[in-house]
Design a protein around this motif. Structure first.
Motif, PDB file in Angstrom:
ATOM      1  N   VAL A 112       0.850  -1.184   0.000  1.00  0.00           N
ATOM      2  CA  VAL A 112       0.000   0.000   0.000  1.00  0.00           C
ATOM      3  C   VAL A 112       0.890   1.239   0.000  1.00  0.00           C
ATOM      4  N   ASN A 113       0.443   2.248  -0.694  1.00  0.00           N
ATOM      5  CA  ASN A 113       1.151   3.531  -0.752  1.00  0.00           C
ATOM      6  C   ASN A 113       0.286   4.588  -0.090  1.00  0.00           C
ATOM      7  N   PHE A 114       0.933   5.498   0.621  1.00  0.00           N
ATOM      8  CA  PHE A 114       0.185   6.594   1.221  1.00  0.00           C
ATOM      9  C   PHE A 114       1.097   7.783   1.440  1.00  0.00           C
ATOM     10  N   ASP A 115       0.477   8.938   1.529  1.00  0.00           N
ATOM     11  CA  ASP A 115       1.176  10.181   1.844  1.00  0.00           C
ATOM     12  C   ASP A 115       1.062  10.372   3.349  1.00  0.00           C
ATOM     13  N   PRO A 116       2.188  10.327   4.084  1.00  0.00           N
ATOM     14  CA  PRO A 116       2.126  10.415   5.538  1.00  0.00           C
ATOM     15  C   PRO A 116       1.597  11.759   6.062  1.00  0.00           C
ATOM     16  N   ASP A 117       1.554  12.754   5.187  1.00  0.00           N
ATOM     17  CA  ASP A 117       1.046  14.061   5.593  1.00  0.00           C
ATOM     18  C   ASP A 117      -0.427  14.259   5.257  1.00  0.00           C
ATOM     19  N   ASP A 118      -1.044  13.254   4.663  1.00  0.00           N
ATOM     20  CA  ASP A 118      -2.437  13.356   4.239  1.00  0.00           C
ATOM     21  C   ASP A 118      -3.277  12.302   4.960  1.00  0.00           C
TER      22      ASP A 118
ATOM     23  N   SER B 271      -5.188   9.933   2.765  1.00  0.00           N
ATOM     24  CA  SER B 271      -4.347   8.946   2.108  1.00  0.00           C
ATOM     25  C   SER B 271      -4.002   7.804   3.067  1.00  0.00           C
ATOM     26  N   ILE B 272      -3.733   8.140   4.312  1.00  0.00           N
ATOM     27  CA  ILE B 272      -3.434   7.124   5.334  1.00  0.00           C
ATOM     28  C   ILE B 272      -4.649   6.235   5.547  1.00  0.00           C
TER      29      ILE B 272
END
Length: 128
Positions: free
Chosen positions: A64-70, A73-74
Motif C-alpha cells: 500500500v502507498n500513502f502520503d504520511p502528511d495526508d 491517504s493514510i
C-alpha cells in the motif's frame, strides 16, 4: 512523498499452531462421574478452516502507498489492507477463529501504517 508498506504476515501462523498444539480430551473422570466434552468435531472443522484461511494470508499480501502528511491517504491505505484481508478470508468469514484472527491482523496492520506515517512525518520534520 509516498511511503510504502509491504504486507507480509507470519505471526498469525504461530497463533494457529497454538490452537493445534492444545490437547482436547474426549472425556474426564472426576469424583466417580464421567464428563463428556462435545463439540470437538466442530472445533476440529473450525481449526482446519482456520489453517486454510491462514494459508491464504501467508506470504506477501501486497503493497500500500500513502502520503504520511495526508490523513485521507493514510485512511485509504488502511481501508485497502482491510479489503485485502477480507477478500482472502471471505470463504471462511463465518468461522469464529478466522474472524478473530482477521480482526487482530487488521488492527496490527492499522497500527503499523499509523506508526509508519508518524515516523515519516517526524523524519520529514528533522530533514527541514
Amino acid at each position: 512523498m509516498l511511503y510504502n508498506v509491504t504486507l507480509n504476515h507470519k505471526d498469525i501462523v504461530a497463533r494457529l499452531a497454538w490452537f493445534r498444539g492444545k490437547e482436547f480430551l474426549a472425556c474426564h473422570k472426576e469424583g466417580g462421574f464421567m464428563l463428556k466434552i462435545t463439540g470437538l468435531n466442530k472445533l476440529q472443522k473450525e481449526l482446519k478452516e482456520a489453517e486454510q484461511a491462514l494459508s491464504e494470508l501467508d506470504g506477501e499480501l501486497g503493497v500500500v502507498n500513502f502520503d504520511p502528511d495526508d490523513p485521507a491517504s493514510i485512511e485509504a491505505a488502511i481501508q485497502s489492507v482491510m479489503r485485502v484481508i477480507d477478500s482472502r478470508i471471505e470463504p471462511y468469514a463465518d468461522n469464529p477463529i478466522v474472524g478473530s484472527l482477521a480482526d487482530q491482523m487488521k488492527e496490527s496492520y492499522r497500527e503499523n501504517i499509523l506508526q509508519k506515517a508518524a515516523e515519516a512525518r517526524l523524519q520529514s520534520d528533522e530533514d527541514e
